[in-house]
Design an enzyme around this catalytic site. Structure first.
Site, PDB file in Angstrom:
ATOM      1  N   HIS A  33       0.842  -1.208   0.000  1.00  0.00           N
ATOM      2  CA  HIS A  33       0.000   0.000   0.000  1.00  0.00           C
ATOM      3  C   HIS A  33       0.876   1.257   0.000  1.00  0.00           C
ATOM      4  O   HIS A  33       0.618   2.220   0.702  1.00  0.00           O
ATOM      5  CB  HIS A  33      -0.993  -0.017   1.167  1.00  0.00           C
ATOM      6  N   ALA A 123      -6.628 -13.594  -5.818  1.00  0.00           N
ATOM      7  CA  ALA A 123      -5.838 -14.076  -4.686  1.00  0.00           C
ATOM      8  C   ALA A 123      -4.678 -13.136  -4.356  1.00  0.00           C
ATOM      9  O   ALA A 123      -3.801 -13.480  -3.588  1.00  0.00           O
ATOM     10  CB  ALA A 123      -5.306 -15.465  -4.991  1.00  0.00           C
ATOM     11  N   LEU A 125      -2.342 -12.043  -6.441  1.00  0.00           N
ATOM     12  CA  LEU A 125      -1.114 -12.258  -7.218  1.00  0.00           C
ATOM     13  C   LEU A 125      -1.207 -11.582  -8.583  1.00  0.00           C
ATOM     14  O   LEU A 125      -0.475 -11.900  -9.514  1.00  0.00           O
ATOM     15  CB  LEU A 125      -0.824 -13.762  -7.368  1.00  0.00           C
ATOM     16  N   ASP A 172       1.990  -3.327  -9.837  1.00  0.00           N
ATOM     17  CA  ASP A 172       1.735  -4.629 -10.467  1.00  0.00           C
ATOM     18  C   ASP A 172       2.083  -4.592 -11.953  1.00  0.00           C
ATOM     19  O   ASP A 172       2.781  -5.466 -12.476  1.00  0.00           O
ATOM     20  CB  ASP A 172       0.260  -5.022 -10.303  1.00  0.00           C
TER      21      ASP A 172
HETATM   22  C1  GLA Z   1      -2.917  -4.037  -5.344  1.00  0.00           C
HETATM   23  C2  GLA Z   1      -2.745  -2.851  -6.289  1.00  0.00           C
HETATM   24  C3  GLA Z   1      -1.313  -2.332  -6.237  1.00  0.00           C
HETATM   25  C4  GLA Z   1      -0.854  -2.079  -4.790  1.00  0.00           C
HETATM   26  C5  GLA Z   1      -1.177  -3.271  -3.895  1.00  0.00           C
HETATM   27  C6  GLA Z   1      -0.917  -2.970  -2.440  1.00  0.00           C
HETATM   28  O1  GLA Z   1      -2.163  -5.111  -5.789  1.00  0.00           O
HETATM   29  O2  GLA Z   1      -3.074  -3.213  -7.606  1.00  0.00           O
HETATM   30  O3  GLA Z   1      -1.220  -1.160  -7.021  1.00  0.00           O
HETATM   31  O4  GLA Z   1      -1.405  -0.895  -4.295  1.00  0.00           O
HETATM   32  O5  GLA Z   1      -2.527  -3.680  -4.030  1.00  0.00           O
HETATM   33  O6  GLA Z   1       0.427  -2.741  -2.214  1.00  0.00           O
END
Ligand code: GLA
Length: 383
Positions: A33, A123, A125, A172
């Site tokens: 986060h 999940a 990922l 991500d």
């Molecule tokens: C999800 C979001 C990411 C990131 C994470 C938490 O995966 O897509 O952008 O904020 O939560 O770290």
């Protein structure tokens, strides 16, 4: 897998001219986060992900069959890219194409497409980002668009923020676009500068365990945390002249206590401290201090549990079960509210830790967790 994809494609479309692509999932090692707060994150790509095979058509139709979501071929038009509540999985494909077109790139023809995923869905990922980058990369290759990999990541983020409606950060999509085998990336989410760090764990191994809890209201809770951070920044920026929450100093964090509500102060505390843990983790890993890295992971989980409040009984039980079974460090990964835990385990104890943790978790929660190995993979590519 490549042969299987080619066979399925022939069966569906009676064509043999498709190219096969693979887009990985990701696990975030630490820095949770943080990406929508302008700090450092530390993810790597996985050998689980989304496979796709595609070939160009001579009209503007997109035909897609997705395993396991489809029962029949789903068709839409390049000139009509709107959400379909009955086939939400296809929204990620439409959103990705729309993001490319909205940036001004020309896509003259549609495609025939077959998709198959090996990631558990919902999940934590990044099965959605994996699909987004698969589509963006595919269209880039098929149409010679020459989009750079960091720009592909920005397009993927646009899909989430503008089409799907989740205010996620860029972590991500960035790791899926830019990952390198056997490496993790330390990414500055404010500037998009990044460094590849070899993921050498010596006598330890990484393990992912899925709670198998379906994440119910994850998107709305995620947006709630995003808003709490935005609200905090609106108050603290004029006061301290900071550019983002991750640049708060210890002193400024202390002073923030009187300026913010109790809840928002807790959120900011997580962000500021998690940022430090992430920087220390990359350093520890570079220096080969795996135990130190593992301890930072466990502290990260405690902060996500107590201050950011995005864990829940399944994730907390699983982290405790892994630590009680001999894991060196463990934490939730991704958005939270269910999903997966990532752990560091001494390689010689690996099987024993998995067995014990499975027993404890299943007894307390009532269903089994699933185990996945972590092999840091390359980013999205043609295979
Ligand atoms: C999800 C979001 C990411 C990131 C994470 C938490 O995966 O897509 O952008 O904020 O939560 O770290």
């Amino acid at each position: 897998m490549k042969e299987k994809m080619i066979k399925q494609f022939k069966k569906l479309y009676d064509r043999t001219d498709g190219s096969v692509y693979f887009s990985p999932g990701r696990v975030n090692l630490i820095g949770e986060h943080i990406d929508y707060n302008g700090g450092f994150v530390f993810p790597c790509a996985l050998s689980y992900g989304t496979y796709g095979i595609a070939a160009m058509r001579n009209d503007r139709k997109i035909n897609v069959f997705s395993n396991p979501f489809s029962k029949e071929i789903y068709t839409f038009d390049l000139d009509h890219l709107v959400k379909d509540p009955k086939n939400t999985w296809a929204d990620y494909i439409k959103g990705s194409i729309k993001a490319i077109i909205d940036k001004g790139y020309k896509i003259p023809y549609g495609i025939d497409l077959y998709i198959e995923g090996t990631l558990p869905v919902n999940a934590g990922l990044s099965s959605s980002s994996s699909l987004e980058l698969l589509i963006i990369y595919m269209f880039d290759q098929l149409n010679d668009l020459h989009i750079t990999r960091p720009d592909m990541a920005i397009l993927g983020k646009d899909v989430e923020n503008k089409f799907i409606g989740v205010n996620s950060g860029i972590m991500d999509q960035f790791i899926i676009a830019n990952a390198k085998k056997d490496h993790a990336i330390i990414l500055n989410t404010e500037t998009l500068e990044y460094q590849q760090i070899p993921l050498y764990l010596d006598t330890y191994s990484l393990l992912i365990v899925n709670t198998n809890k379906q994440r119910g209201l994850a998107d709305s809770k995620y947006n709630e945390r995003f808003k709490e951070c935005q609200d905090a920044l609106a108050i603290l920026k004029p006061k301290f002249g900071i550019i983002n929450l991750c640049s708060l100093t210890d002193e400024q964090l202390k002073l923030s206590k009187d300026l913010l509500s109790k809840t928002v102060y807790k959120r900011v505390t997580h962000v500021q401290k998690e940022q430090k843990r992430t920087i220390l983790s990359a350093k520890a890993l570079k220096e080969g201090s795996i135990k130190e890295f593992a301890n930072l992971m466990t502290s990260s989980h405690m902060s996500l549990k107590n201050d950011y409040e995005v864990t829940g009984v399944e994730l907390d039980t699983l982290v405790d079960a892994l630590l009680d079974s001999g894991a060196t460090g463990a934490r939730m990964t991704g958005a939270g509210f269910g999903g997966c835990v990532v752990a560091i385990v001494e390689t010689q104890k690996f099987d024993e830790v998995c067995k014990k943790a499975k027993e404890i978790y299943t007894q307390k929660i009532g269903y089994e967790p699933s185990f996945y190995s972590v092999v840091p993979e390359n980013g999205v590519s043609i295979i």
